[in-house]
Write an enzyme that holds these catalytic residues in place. Structure first.
Site, PDB file in Angstrom:
ATOM      1  N   LYS B  79      43.361  14.749  12.475  1.00 50.69           N
ATOM      2  CA  LYS B  79      44.028  14.991  11.187  1.00 50.69           C
ATOM      3  C   LYS B  79      45.471  14.489  11.240  1.00 50.69           C
ATOM      4  O   LYS B  79      46.196  14.762  12.208  1.00 50.69           O
ATOM      5  CB  LYS B  79      43.991  16.483  10.842  1.00 50.69           C
ATOM      6  CG  LYS B  79      44.500  16.814   9.435  1.00 50.69           C
ATOM      7  CD  LYS B  79      44.341  18.288   9.096  1.00 50.69           C
ATOM      8  CE  LYS B  79      44.830  18.627   7.692  1.00 50.69           C
ATOM      9  NZ  LYS B  79      44.701  20.056   7.363  1.00 50.69           N
ATOM     10  N   SER B 154      42.490  21.261   2.782  1.00 50.66           N
ATOM     11  CA  SER B 154      43.231  20.025   2.947  1.00 50.66           C
ATOM     12  C   SER B 154      42.636  19.058   3.961  1.00 50.66           C
ATOM     13  O   SER B 154      42.895  17.857   3.906  1.00 50.66           O
ATOM     14  CB  SER B 154      44.664  20.347   3.361  1.00 50.66           C
ATOM     15  OG  SER B 154      44.693  20.927   4.660  1.00 50.66           O
ATOM     16  N   SER B 178      41.576  25.560   4.928  1.00 49.47           N
ATOM     17  CA  SER B 178      41.562  24.091   4.993  1.00 49.47           C
ATOM     18  C   SER B 178      40.644  23.486   6.046  1.00 49.47           C
ATOM     19  O   SER B 178      40.513  22.262   6.105  1.00 49.47           O
ATOM     20  CB  SER B 178      42.972  23.554   5.218  1.00 49.47           C
ATOM     21  OG  SER B 178      43.701  23.590   4.017  1.00 49.47           O
TER      22      SER B 178
END
Lengths: 99, 496
Positions: B79, B154, B178
């Site tokens: 990420k 997210s 998320s």
């Protein structure tokens, strides 16, 4: 009645260091007003006898010996800087004209 | 089976047995990325040459007789909110476009030490604020099940990359859901470890009392292997827990729930929940019962205040954390023409560099922390946090784990909630309590909703440092469902 007015958003934007355009102020005012109206519900159950939690788990101060250890070199620390001068971050003026 | 469809555990085994090289495994995934990335847009950065260099290094270490871990040579998508010295780190924001951090996050360092091959950096909502990846400054990621829909957020690039077979594993961060929400809506496994169980050092901060790194994978065992590889105490994070990582891999292999007490959270269901989600959830509960678990209903009355409390606490912490983006030391600088003051340049830069959701949250947090409003908003939210922790404590006296749907609905269409923040926030309704209380929680696939054929997630919540229970129950559910379905849920996904 609106809690968050256009003037309130302009004030928050100043505090937040966000140079918002005029049309953004109206848009954010309507949205923030809706959000604040919804989240204000927390006051319904937050009675005086309940202690607040800033963290999920109990925290203690964490210490380490005060020893010199390897860290970033000046080049590494300055590697992302928008402007550099003499191994330092170069920034716009921070004092007013009269200073 | 082709290499891209194998689990991480199996890839690790194949490489250890010398049946395939890390370079071959990396190349297969790079080819897949090249093939489907134009449709999915899971990545913000991929450098194929650099990937092959990492893979070659693993092959050389193995050839030299070095003892390597179970994930050595396995590719992973990382990420883009974790710092990486050899790749740009943007947090999905224009304010950090092109930034090369001078240090690695602890999670990054541990991936490297475990011999994982980092394929690239994945897309996310700007500064991890969002539930759809539409808040990325670099365009949305598409759900591999239906490209017109969101992959969650997210960590939407992370979930999409694993669901699209671009990577067998990915990293995510979970502040309000998320990891679990994107895993649920893409039909994969996503785990939020106990807060403090995984290091935040080098994770670009959103809400420091909530941010938790965790794994994504296509199987529960793979998620456990990755969890174990990057978790554990880190002296560089003062909120890191100085205790051993719970036995997550062992629990994932154990995969049985006989005699376990399972609580169904009464408050999660009813209005606002999609019928197909509730139907799959009830099936999962019945399945647990048929496997020997004792199922009871548990009431957590304060959970209905979790969402409003979260949308005061997280923006408050964000308004403070994001003050560091000041245009002085790194990142974007706008309007520095020699006449403007530092403060003017700062305000122009932040206005140009942050997207609308980040601006909203900074101002909301600034409001909630203002003198005069502090007690009514931030102070009250902190009290709700206490109430939610008490609800969990009481529940975990009665049961070993709690279960709920991970999300109220399946993946919604891109654009549907983009300019309606309150509608967007509802996606995290069921996941937020575990962030506020810091306990462990996982999402595992539990079928497809009848009305749209899209994946539904089962959330399993365990007490603080009870991470192993999430894996034990998750693996049991996975095993039973896969024997019923005749394979993993993901095989139902359309070809890309």
């Amino acid at each position: 009645m609106s809690v968050i007015t256009r003037e309130e958003v302009a004030h928050l934007a100043r505090l937040s260091r966000l140079a918002l355009a005029d049309e953004e102020l109206d848009h954010f005012a309507a949205q923030l007003d809706q959000i604040v109206g919804a989240v204000a519900r927390v006051a319904e159950v937050a009675t005086a006898d309940i202690p607040p939690s800033s963290h999920a788990l109990p925290l203690e101060n964490v210490f380490r010996p005060d020893e010199v250890r390897p860290s970033l070199t000046p080049d590494q620390a300055l590697s992302g800087a928008p402007a550099v001068e003499d191994d330092r971050f170069r920034v716009p003026r921070i004092l007013g004209e009269e200073a | 089976m082709s290499l891209i469809h194998e689990s991480a555990a199996e890839l690790g085994r194949l490489m250890a047995a010398g049946e395939v090289s890390a370079v071959e495994v990396a190349q297969a995934h790079l080819d897949r990325i090249a093939e489907v990335e134009p449709k999915v847009h899971a990545f913000l950065h991929v450098d194929p040459e650099a990937v092959l260099v990492q893979a070659r290094a693993v092959d050389e270490r193995r050839a030299a007789g070095e003892e390597l871990g179970p994930l050595a040579g396995v590719p992973i998508a990382h990420k883009d909110v974790f710092t990486t010295v050899d790749m740009p780190t943007t947090a999905g924001s224009k304010i950090l476009e092109g930034w090369r951090p001078p240090y690695d996050a602890t999670v990054t360092r541990r991936l490297r030490e475990a011999g994982l091959v980092i394929l690239g950096k994945t897309n996310l909502d700007e500064f991890a604020m969002g539930s759809s990846t539409e808040n990325s400054a670099y365009g949305p990621t598409h759900n591999p099940w239906d490209l017109s829909r969101i992959p969650g957020g997210s960590s939407g690039g992370a979930s999409a990359s694993v669901a699209a077979y671009q990577a067998p594993l990915s990293t995510g961060t979970d502040t309000g859901g998320s990891i679990r929400q994107p895993a649920a809506v893409t039909g994969i496994v996503g785990m939020k470890p106990t807060y403090g169980g995984s290091s935040r050092y080098g994770l670009i901060a959103f809400a420091s009392s909530l941010d938790t790194p965790g794994p994504f994978a296509r199987t529960v065992l793979d998620a456990a292997l990755l969890h174990e590889a990057f978790s554990g105490h880190d002296p560089m994070d003062s909120t890191s827990i100085a205790k051993p990582v719970p036995p997550v891999v062992e629990a994932a292999r154990q995969a049985d729930v006989a005699g376990l007490r399972v609580g169904v959270v009464k408050e999660f269901g009813g209005e606002g929940y999609q019928p197909g989600v509730l139907a799959r959830f009830r099936e999962a509960v019945d399945l647990l019962e048929s496997l020997g678990a004792k199922v009871v209903e548990v009431s957590c009355p304060s959970f209905e205040y979790a969402l409003p409390a979260y949308y005061l606490i997280a923006p408050s912490e964000c308004s403070s954390n994001l003050a560091r983006f000041d245009a002085m030391r790194y990142g974007l600088r706008v309007g520095d023409d020699g006449t403007r003051s530092a403060e003017e340049v700062m305000a122009l830069t932040r206005a140009a560099g942050f997207g609308p959701e980040v601006k909203r949250r900074i101002m909301l947090g600034t409001y909630a922390l203002s003198s005069g409003y502090y007690d009514a908003y931030y102070g009250s939210a902190q009290k709700v946090r206490t109430l939610i922790a008490r609800d969990f404590d009481a529940a975990f006296h009665q049961v070993d784990v709690l279960v709920s749907p991970t999300t109220p609905t399946t993946a919604f269409p891109i654009g549907e909630r983009a300019d309606d923040p309150m509608a967007m926030y509802l996606a995290d309704l069921c996941t937020i309590p575990s962030n506020l209380a810091g306990n462990a929680a996982i999402s595992v696939p539990c079928g497809l909703a009848d009305e749209d054929g899209l994946p539904v997630g089962l959330q399993i919540m365990a007490p603080v440092l009870g991470d192993d229970r999430c894996y034990r129950v998750g693996a049991a559910v996975e095993k039973a469902f896969e024997s019923r379905w005749g394979g993993p849920l993901l095989k139902e996904a359309p070809a890309l």
